[in-house]
Design an enzyme around this catalytic site. Structure first.
Site, PDB file in Angstrom:
ATOM      1  N   ARG A  26     -24.317  14.749   2.860  1.00 40.10           N
ATOM      2  CA  ARG A  26     -22.910  14.923   2.533  1.00 40.10           C
ATOM      3  C   ARG A  26     -22.400  13.815   1.600  1.00 40.10           C
ATOM      4  O   ARG A  26     -23.071  13.456   0.626  1.00 40.10           O
ATOM      5  CB  ARG A  26     -22.083  15.045   3.835  1.00 40.10           C
ATOM      6  CG  ARG A  26     -22.454  16.320   4.629  1.00 40.10           C
ATOM      7  CD  ARG A  26     -21.911  16.339   6.038  1.00 40.10           C
ATOM      8  NE  ARG A  26     -20.459  16.442   6.080  1.00 40.10           N
ATOM      9  CZ  ARG A  26     -19.775  17.601   5.971  1.00 40.10           C
ATOM     10  NH1 ARG A  26     -20.400  18.742   5.789  1.00 40.10           N
ATOM     11  NH2 ARG A  26     -18.466  17.597   6.033  1.00 40.10           N
ATOM     12  N   ASP A 155      -8.909   7.454   4.808  1.00 42.44           N
ATOM     13  CA  ASP A 155      -8.421   8.824   4.941  1.00 42.44           C
ATOM     14  C   ASP A 155      -6.962   8.838   4.514  1.00 42.44           C
ATOM     15  O   ASP A 155      -6.223   7.889   4.805  1.00 42.44           O
ATOM     16  CB  ASP A 155      -8.536   9.290   6.402  1.00 42.44           C
ATOM     17  CG  ASP A 155      -8.422  10.799   6.554  1.00 42.44           C
ATOM     18  OD1 ASP A 155      -7.361  11.349   6.188  1.00 42.44           O
ATOM     19  OD2 ASP A 155      -9.382  11.426   7.034  1.00 42.44           O
ATOM     20  N   TYR A 169      -8.344   9.202  16.086  1.00 44.55           N
ATOM     21  CA  TYR A 169      -8.945   9.075  14.752  1.00 44.55           C
ATOM     22  C   TYR A 169      -7.946   8.473  13.773  1.00 44.55           C
ATOM     23  O   TYR A 169      -8.284   7.561  13.005  1.00 44.55           O
ATOM     24  CB  TYR A 169      -9.405  10.447  14.261  1.00 44.55           C
ATOM     25  CG  TYR A 169      -9.848  10.472  12.814  1.00 44.55           C
ATOM     26  CD1 TYR A 169     -11.123  10.045  12.450  1.00 44.55           C
ATOM     27  CD2 TYR A 169      -8.984  10.916  11.803  1.00 44.55           C
ATOM     28  CE1 TYR A 169     -11.533  10.063  11.118  1.00 44.55           C
ATOM     29  CE2 TYR A 169      -9.382  10.941  10.482  1.00 44.55           C
ATOM     30  CZ  TYR A 169     -10.650  10.509  10.140  1.00 44.55           C
ATOM     31  OH  TYR A 169     -11.040  10.529   8.822  1.00 44.55           O
TER      32      TYR A 169
END
Length: 268
Positions: A26, A155, A169
């Site tokens: 990935r 993120d 998370y």
């Protein structure tokens, strides 16, 4: 793979070395391959995906001898001082130096309120915050020798736009983002520290519990100003830019097609 990078010609022992955690497949594998093409020797770290890591290393070593190594380890080793030191020595022994450390390994799954337990906390914080801190600290002396850098994958949900049902998370990635900014101050001027905040740059595997259907994919695409899902190569390009950007530290670059501009938080 896009091959627009300028080819660099160096003796093998002069080539810089990049370690990418969680890089057997990935996004991590895309970073490894792009860095290798750019002239880096690469260390592929994995936990369980040993077969994929070894296949990737074999491919790269066929293209250029003695240019890729594999280290398999569970990053929970950071909780043991001796195991962490052994891991560091394996990293340095691979090629004798380290120039770029990329924190890519990450656990990602939902933790809806009322279901959160200590195992969720420990696992998500370990991969997304604690391991990056202790690996950075342990490898900092080696990075200093070559005026190296640390690059963290964060993120877009880590700041102001929490992802619904992913509280733990979100918290761990927010901690990692603050780690980037804190280390940028402490490690300067010898080591630069930056972050990359992906949006939707790769979809979950169809076989995973995070798989999304065609309707969900279309809804996501419609929310992205660039009107497309990103690619792992988009992240890889940004890693290579930051690895060479000698006057940038403490920054977080959003690589999300503009999605953060329209994202209100929540599940979409």
């Amino acid at each position: 793979m896009d091959t627009t990078f300028e080819t660099i010609t160096l003796k093998n022992d002069e080539m810089p070395v990049m370690l990418v955690t969680g890089s057997a497949k990935r996004i991590g594998a895309a970073i490894i391959q792009a860095a290798h093409y750019q002239g880096y020797r690469v260390i592929i770290h994995c936990r369980q995906s040993v077969q994929q890591a070894q296949a990737l290393a074999a491919k790269l070593n066929t293209a250029r001898e003695h240019s890729a190594a594999v280290i398999a380890a569970d990053l929970s080793l950071i909780n043991d001082v001796d195991l962490l030191e052994q891991f560091v020595q394996k990293i340095i022994h691979a090629f004798g130096r380290l120039d770029v450390l990329v924190h890519n390994a990450s656990r990602f799954y939902p933790t809806p309120l009322s279901t959160i337990d200590h195992n969720h906390w420990d696992e998500l914080f370990l991969s997304n915050a604690k391991a990056p801190l202790f690996l950075s600290q342990a490898l900092l002396p080696y990075l200093k020798r070559y005026q190296g850098c640390i690059i963290s994958l964060l993120d877009i949900h880590a700041q102001d736009k929490p992802f619904e049902h992913y509280t733990v998370y979100n918290m761990a990635k927010a901690a990692h983002q603050m780690l980037v900014q804190s280390l940028a101050l402490e490690a300067a001027p010898d080591v630069r520290v930056n972050g990359i905040a992906p949006g939707v740059n790769i979809l979950p595997d169809n076989s995973s519990d995070q798989a999304i259907d065609h309707q969900q994919q279309r809804r996501i695409i419609n929310s992205i100003p660039m009107q497309r899902i990103g690619t792992p190569e988009d992240i890889a390009h940004t890693v290579l830019f930051l690895a060479k950007a000698s006057y940038i530290t403490g920054e977080v670059i959003n690589v999300d097609g503009g999605r953060r501009l329209t994202l209100a938080g929540g599940s979409d």
